[in-house]
Write an enzyme that holds these catalytic residues in place. Structure first.
Site, PDB file in Angstrom:
ATOM      1  N   HIS A 207      13.688   6.394   4.927  1.00  0.00           N
ATOM      2  CA  HIS A 207      12.544   7.308   5.065  1.00  0.00           C
ATOM      3  C   HIS A 207      12.150   7.426   6.536  1.00  0.00           C
ATOM      4  O   HIS A 207      12.121   6.421   7.264  1.00  0.00           O
ATOM      5  CB  HIS A 207      11.337   6.762   4.286  1.00  0.00           C
ATOM      6  CG  HIS A 207      11.538   6.752   2.807  1.00  0.00           C
ATOM      7  ND1 HIS A 207      11.171   7.795   1.994  1.00  0.00           N
ATOM      8  CD2 HIS A 207      12.068   5.808   1.983  1.00  0.00           C
ATOM      9  CE1 HIS A 207      11.459   7.504   0.729  1.00  0.00           C
ATOM     10  NE2 HIS A 207      12.007   6.291   0.696  1.00  0.00           N
TER      11      HIS A 207
ATOM     12  N   TYR B 247      18.610   1.935  -5.625  1.00  0.00           N
ATOM     13  CA  TYR B 247      17.662   1.303  -6.560  1.00  0.00           C
ATOM     14  C   TYR B 247      17.289   2.282  -7.674  1.00  0.00           C
ATOM     15  O   TYR B 247      17.288   3.492  -7.472  1.00  0.00           O
ATOM     16  CB  TYR B 247      16.396   0.815  -5.825  1.00  0.00           C
ATOM     17  CG  TYR B 247      15.596   1.898  -5.134  1.00  0.00           C
ATOM     18  CD1 TYR B 247      14.641   2.638  -5.822  1.00  0.00           C
ATOM     19  CD2 TYR B 247      15.782   2.175  -3.783  1.00  0.00           C
ATOM     20  CE1 TYR B 247      13.898   3.626  -5.187  1.00  0.00           C
ATOM     21  CE2 TYR B 247      15.059   3.147  -3.140  1.00  0.00           C
ATOM     22  CZ  TYR B 247      14.114   3.873  -3.847  1.00  0.00           C
ATOM     23  OH  TYR B 247      13.401   4.858  -3.212  1.00  0.00           O
TER      24      TYR B 247
ATOM     25  N   HIS C 148      19.065   5.357   1.164  1.00  0.00           N
ATOM     26  CA  HIS C 148      18.399   6.355   2.019  1.00  0.00           C
ATOM     27  C   HIS C 148      17.372   5.656   2.895  1.00  0.00           C
ATOM     28  O   HIS C 148      16.897   4.561   2.565  1.00  0.00           O
ATOM     29  CB  HIS C 148      17.718   7.444   1.179  1.00  0.00           C
ATOM     30  CG  HIS C 148      16.666   6.890   0.276  1.00  0.00           C
ATOM     31  ND1 HIS C 148      16.953   6.332  -0.950  1.00  0.00           N
ATOM     32  CD2 HIS C 148      15.320   6.758   0.428  1.00  0.00           C
ATOM     33  CE1 HIS C 148      15.842   5.908  -1.515  1.00  0.00           C
ATOM     34  NE2 HIS C 148      14.828   6.136  -0.693  1.00  0.00           N
TER      35      HIS C 148
ATOM     36  N   ARG D  59      18.442   5.936  -7.256  1.00  0.00           N
ATOM     37  CA  ARG D  59      18.358   6.591  -5.947  1.00  0.00           C
ATOM     38  C   ARG D  59      19.477   6.080  -5.037  1.00  0.00           C
ATOM     39  O   ARG D  59      19.720   4.882  -4.942  1.00  0.00           O
ATOM     40  CB  ARG D  59      17.002   6.310  -5.282  1.00  0.00           C
ATOM     41  CG  ARG D  59      15.832   6.986  -6.014  1.00  0.00           C
ATOM     42  CD  ARG D  59      14.994   7.811  -5.072  1.00  0.00           C
ATOM     43  NE  ARG D  59      15.748   8.853  -4.415  1.00  0.00           N
ATOM     44  CZ  ARG D  59      15.508   9.323  -3.205  1.00  0.00           C
ATOM     45  NH1 ARG D  59      14.523   8.815  -2.499  1.00  0.00           N
ATOM     46  NH2 ARG D  59      16.244  10.291  -2.680  1.00  0.00           N
TER      47      ARG D  59
ATOM     48  N   TYR E  91      11.766  -2.690  -1.896  1.00  0.00           N
ATOM     49  CA  TYR E  91      10.803  -2.433  -0.808  1.00  0.00           C
ATOM     50  C   TYR E  91       9.792  -3.562  -0.734  1.00  0.00           C
ATOM     51  O   TYR E  91       9.403  -4.126  -1.770  1.00  0.00           O
ATOM     52  CB  TYR E  91      10.023  -1.137  -1.073  1.00  0.00           C
ATOM     53  CG  TYR E  91      10.802   0.126  -0.832  1.00  0.00           C
ATOM     54  CD1 TYR E  91      10.761   0.770   0.400  1.00  0.00           C
ATOM     55  CD2 TYR E  91      11.569   0.687  -1.845  1.00  0.00           C
ATOM     56  CE1 TYR E  91      11.463   1.940   0.614  1.00  0.00           C
ATOM     57  CE2 TYR E  91      12.276   1.861  -1.636  1.00  0.00           C
ATOM     58  CZ  TYR E  91      12.213   2.483  -0.407  1.00  0.00           C
ATOM     59  OH  TYR E  91      12.918   3.632  -0.191  1.00  0.00           O
TER      60      TYR E  91
END
Ligand SMILES: [Fe+2]
Length: 223
Positions: free
Chosen positions: A160, A144, A158, A155, A105
């Site tokens: 958000h 990640y 995905h 995870r 991110y």
């Protein structure tokens, strides 16, 4: 003249109650058939952008002013925002943020050692149209580890989403079909009931989709 038998009060009450019950069951049944399951709320996680980028348009694969393109598999995510009766919600504000193809991110608290991609926008916002539709062009985010120093829990890919419409506010996450990591993910598994409402569907590409890109459909149902 035929005499109409008198119905005792208690029986009349019972008949009325039965008629009311039948009517209520029919209505209840009709409602139960038409209500869509709401998209479940999920954590926003720690990586909502601290500073939202200047470029927030629906194409996350390029950053305004830069000649390059984001690394990774291009995907188009489209769908509708609906109420539980299946009615489209126009003018809903959708915010989308995600990791890049390496699972990193653009956030100062992300300690994942994967590099940032300067050509990846990472965040976008859009209003649904008159039919409740939205569309984003992005890349499939990488998986990640929750803790890069101890990469036990990884995870799954995905995206958000934060959706605001009138008095409704939903924060959720969209997952990808066929990902082995989905069933091992604590956040995914914490969703009560069917997980189908948070997994996008791959649909046939439209002519405007570039070769090699995928088109995913994901409806968001507000409670
Ligand atoms: Fe995340």
């Amino acid at each position: 003249m035929r005499k109409v038998p008198k119905v005792p009060d208690s029986r009349r009450y019972l008949l009325g109650a039965l008629a009311g019950f039948t009517l209520a069951s029919r209505w209840g049944g009709a409602l139960a058939r038409t209500l869509l399951p709401a998209t479940p709320a999920q954590t926003s996680g720690p990586f909502y952008p601290k500073l939202r980028p200047l470029d927030q348009d629906m194409d996350l694969t390029v950053v305004a002013g830069r000649p390059g393109r984001a690394k990774g598999q291009v995907i188009h995510v489209t769908g509708r925002v609906l109420d539980s009766n299946g009615k489209p919600v126009p003018g809903a504000r959708i915010e989308l943020w995600q990791a890049n193809a390496g699972g990193r991110y653009d956030h100062p608290d992300d300690i994942n050692p994967e590099p940032l991609d300067p050509n990846f926008q990472g965040f976008a916002t859009q209003l649904t149209d008159a039919e409740g539709r939205y569309r984003f062009k992005t890349i499939k985010p990488g998986a990640y580890p929750m803790n890069p120093a101890n990469p036990v829990n990884v995870r799954p890919p995905h995206i958000h989403l934060d959706v605001v419409a009138a008095d409704q506010h939903l924060v959720t996450q969209m997952y990808f079909p066929g990902e082995k990591l989905n069933s091992q993910d604590r956040i995914f598994n914490a969703i009560k009931g069917s997980k189908d409402t948070v997994i996008a569907r791959v649909i046939a590409p439209t002519p405007d989709i570039e070769p090699g890109a995928s088109l995913l459909h994901f409806d968001i149902v507000l409670a």
